[in-house]
Enzyme design. Structure first.
Site, PDB file in Angstrom:
ATOM      1  N   LYS A  99       0.863  -1.182   0.000  1.00 19.35           N
ATOM      2  CA  LYS A  99       0.000   0.000   0.000  1.00 19.35           C
ATOM      3  C   LYS A  99       0.894   1.225   0.000  1.00 19.35           C
ATOM      4  O   LYS A  99       1.450   1.618   1.030  1.00 19.35           O
ATOM      5  CB  LYS A  99      -0.925   0.063   1.216  1.00 19.35           C
ATOM      6  CG  LYS A  99      -2.012   1.158   1.065  1.00 19.35           C
ATOM      7  CD  LYS A  99      -2.350   1.870   2.344  1.00 19.35           C
ATOM      8  CE  LYS A  99      -1.495   3.060   2.638  1.00 19.35           C
ATOM      9  NZ  LYS A  99      -1.697   4.229   1.721  1.00 19.35           N
ATOM     10  N   GLU A 120       9.493   2.259  10.780  1.00 18.43           N
ATOM     11  CA  GLU A 120      10.479   3.319  10.546  1.00 18.43           C
ATOM     12  C   GLU A 120       9.706   4.622  10.595  1.00 18.43           C
ATOM     13  O   GLU A 120       8.930   4.920   9.690  1.00 18.43           O
ATOM     14  CB  GLU A 120      11.177   3.106   9.193  1.00 18.43           C
ATOM     15  CG  GLU A 120      12.499   3.870   9.072  1.00 18.43           C
ATOM     16  CD  GLU A 120      12.308   5.275   8.517  1.00 18.43           C
ATOM     17  OE1 GLU A 120      12.274   6.225   9.335  1.00 18.43           O
ATOM     18  OE2 GLU A 120      12.188   5.406   7.295  1.00 18.43           O
ATOM     19  N   CYS A 140      12.774  12.149   7.138  1.00 19.74           N
ATOM     20  CA  CYS A 140      12.658  11.785   8.555  1.00 19.74           C
ATOM     21  C   CYS A 140      13.994  11.859   9.272  1.00 19.74           C
ATOM     22  O   CYS A 140      14.040  12.068  10.484  1.00 19.74           O
ATOM     23  CB  CYS A 140      12.055  10.395   8.685  1.00 19.74           C
ATOM     24  SG  CYS A 140      12.907   9.116   7.728  1.00 19.74           S
ATOM     25  N   GLU A 153       8.720  16.872  15.147  1.00 23.74           N
ATOM     26  CA  GLU A 153       9.112  16.772  13.748  1.00 23.74           C
ATOM     27  C   GLU A 153       8.254  17.715  12.908  1.00 23.74           C
ATOM     28  O   GLU A 153       7.025  17.615  12.912  1.00 23.74           O
ATOM     29  CB  GLU A 153       8.957  15.330  13.249  1.00 23.74           C
ATOM     30  CG  GLU A 153       9.447  15.121  11.839  1.00 23.74           C
ATOM     31  CD  GLU A 153       9.370  13.670  11.403  1.00 23.74           C
ATOM     32  OE1 GLU A 153      10.358  13.158  10.849  1.00 23.74           O
ATOM     33  OE2 GLU A 153       8.308  13.045  11.622  1.00 23.74           O
TER      34      GLU A 153
END
Length: 470
Positions: free
Chosen positions: A170, A245, A279, A377
């Site tokens: 996906k 992750e 990231c 973040e």
């Protein structure tokens, strides 16, 4: 849903009774096309096909799977330009960055898996009277993000298939066309029917259906920490393996003996790569307190060169955010930084262009470790400069977030840099701007996730260990 051999054309119109997802070019705000939104029923069909295909695929020889991986590498190389331009169009990565990183990295990752198979990774290990074997996990659900779409798909799909698993992918609904191209490459490489399936759709529908499906043996997910928590929670009921992750808030620790100008220039480039949507980006620049102003001035000078522009032009270094929602999220963090008292040295919340989801390159100075922009973040071209008192204080600040994905250390003394790198609670640390290694394990500590990708360590994630006593 795209099942094996049934890649749908990129349509730009709606069909009665069918839910479609519009794919928008973030630089022009124009609709590129649509994909059909998959359903839980589509997931069940794909998983059932994967279960059916697993016995035959898992029984193939390493040599057969190695031939497929080599063909995938060749296919990615052959379609490099198309892959790069597609990623630029659908998620806004600068085309030069796409050609130099977004395509070569996945090729390198696949080559690392190729080398592992050719090097006897599955030969087995003798421990006393035991033969220890690595075997496939089973049906793997791979859920991937939009920011490095090809890289993250290849990092999951290729090692999973190489280990003998079957895969249902996906991809992000923001970057589905790159996934279609990868599916075509896999078809050309000889992956059999049912061994790989692609289901387009949203996380709450397709992603969650995969996470809870009782016949899925493993979920490998890359995305936000919030979404990762949800995936892990859903997968827990069936005790399936979960590899995550997730997010990061990486620190670039510039020690007092470092070449400050060089460290700042490299650090800004890392923080703003892929439009700041990485990231592992070094979004916190930690500098000696008595050199803060010098570092801030250098950071502003470097960041000012990242002028927002058309990502399809080779000279553009900073493209748009992937969507209007992502742009608004980043702008909200910039406003929060100002509200909490950080020094806005460059950029700000105002739109730098009249069209596209662009964010101005932004640099904050005198950032405290407890500020929101130093803890959360942001995922945009926003750099925070934080002063520290001494080496111990720098390490404390670097380790003060819930994340632990990436980081950097700059020093004139390689041994000193290594000593500091060892103290950082993070999965990767680059010393003095060392090159990215697509065969070294990639993953994080704490809320940056669990598990590793790339090379033999990434391959291991998709295997089970069996001991046979003789």
């Amino acid at each position: 849903m795209t099942l094996w051999g049934e890649i749908r054309p990129r349509v730009s119109h709606r069909r009665a009774g069918v839910v479609v997802i519009e794919v928008v070019n973030p630089a022009t705000e124009e609709v590129l096309g649509t994909v059909r939104a998959g359903t839980a029923g589509d997931v069940d069909t794909a998983v059932t096909r994967a279960v059916t295909a697993f016995p035959a695929w898992s029984a193939t020889s390493v040599a057969e799977r190695l031939a497929v991986v080599r063909a995938v590498v060749a296919g990615l190389r052959a379609r490099a330009d198309e892959l790069a331009s597609t990623m630029t169009a659908e998620m806004g990565t600068p085309v030069t960055f796409a050609r130099k990183v977004q395509v070569p990295n996945p090729v390198g990752i696949a080559e690392g898996i190729e080398a592992a198979l050719a090097g006897g990774y599955f030969d087995g290990e003798e421990i006393g009277n035991s033969l220890v074997l690595r075997e496939p996990v089973g049906v793997v659900a791979a859920i991937t993000p939009w920011n490095f779409p090809l890289q993250q798909m290849v990092a999951k799909v290729v090692p999973a298939l190489a280990a003998g698993n079957t895969v249902v992918l996906k991809p992000s609904e923001l970057a589905p066309f790159t996934a279609d191209l990868l599916a075509s490459v896999l078809a050309g490489a000889g992956v059999p029917d049912g061994v790989f399936s692609l289901v387009h759709g949203t996380g709450p529908v397709v992603g969650e259906a995969l996470a809870v499906h009782p016949m899925v043996d493993m979920v490998s997910f890359t995305g936000s920490t919030r979404a990762g928590r949800r995936v892990a929670s859903l997968a827990a009921d069936t005790v399936k393996r979960v590899a995550l992750e997730l997010g990061g808030k990486s620190a670039n620790v510039v020690l007092d003996d470092a070449d400050l100008a060089r460290a700042v220039k490299i650090g800004v480039a890392n923080a703003f790569m892929n439009n700041g949507q990485a990231c592992s980006a070094w979004t916190r620049l930690l500098v000696p307190a008595d050199r803060h102003d010098e570092a801030l001035e250098a950071a502003v000078a470097a960041a000012a060169k990242y002028e927002p522009g058309d990502p399809a032009l080779p000279a553009t270094r900073l493209g748009p955010a992937v969507s209007a929602a992502q742009r608004d999220r980043v702008v909200g963090y910039i406003r929060r930084g100002v509200e909490e008292g950080a020094e806005l040295a460059l950029g700000g919340p105002d739109a730098p262009t009249s069209r596209g989801f662009h964010v101005a390159p932004t640099v904050f100075g005198q950032v405290r470790p407890d500020m929101t922009i130093a803890q959360e973040e942001i995922f945009g071209p926003v750099l925070s400069v934080l002063p520290y008192r001494d080496e111990d204080d720098a390490v404390r600040i670097a380790n003060s977030t819930v994340y632990g994905l990436g980081g950097a250390v700059f020093s004139a003394d390689p041994d000193r840099a290594l000593a500091v790198a060892r103290r950082l609670r993070t999965g990767q640390v680059d010393i003095n701007g060392a090159a990215f290694n697509t065969s070294a394990p990639f993953g994080g500590y704490r809320q940056s996730g669990n598990g590793r990708e790339f090379g033999t360590h990434g391959l291991a994630e998709f295997t089970e260990l069996k001991s046979i006593q003789r």
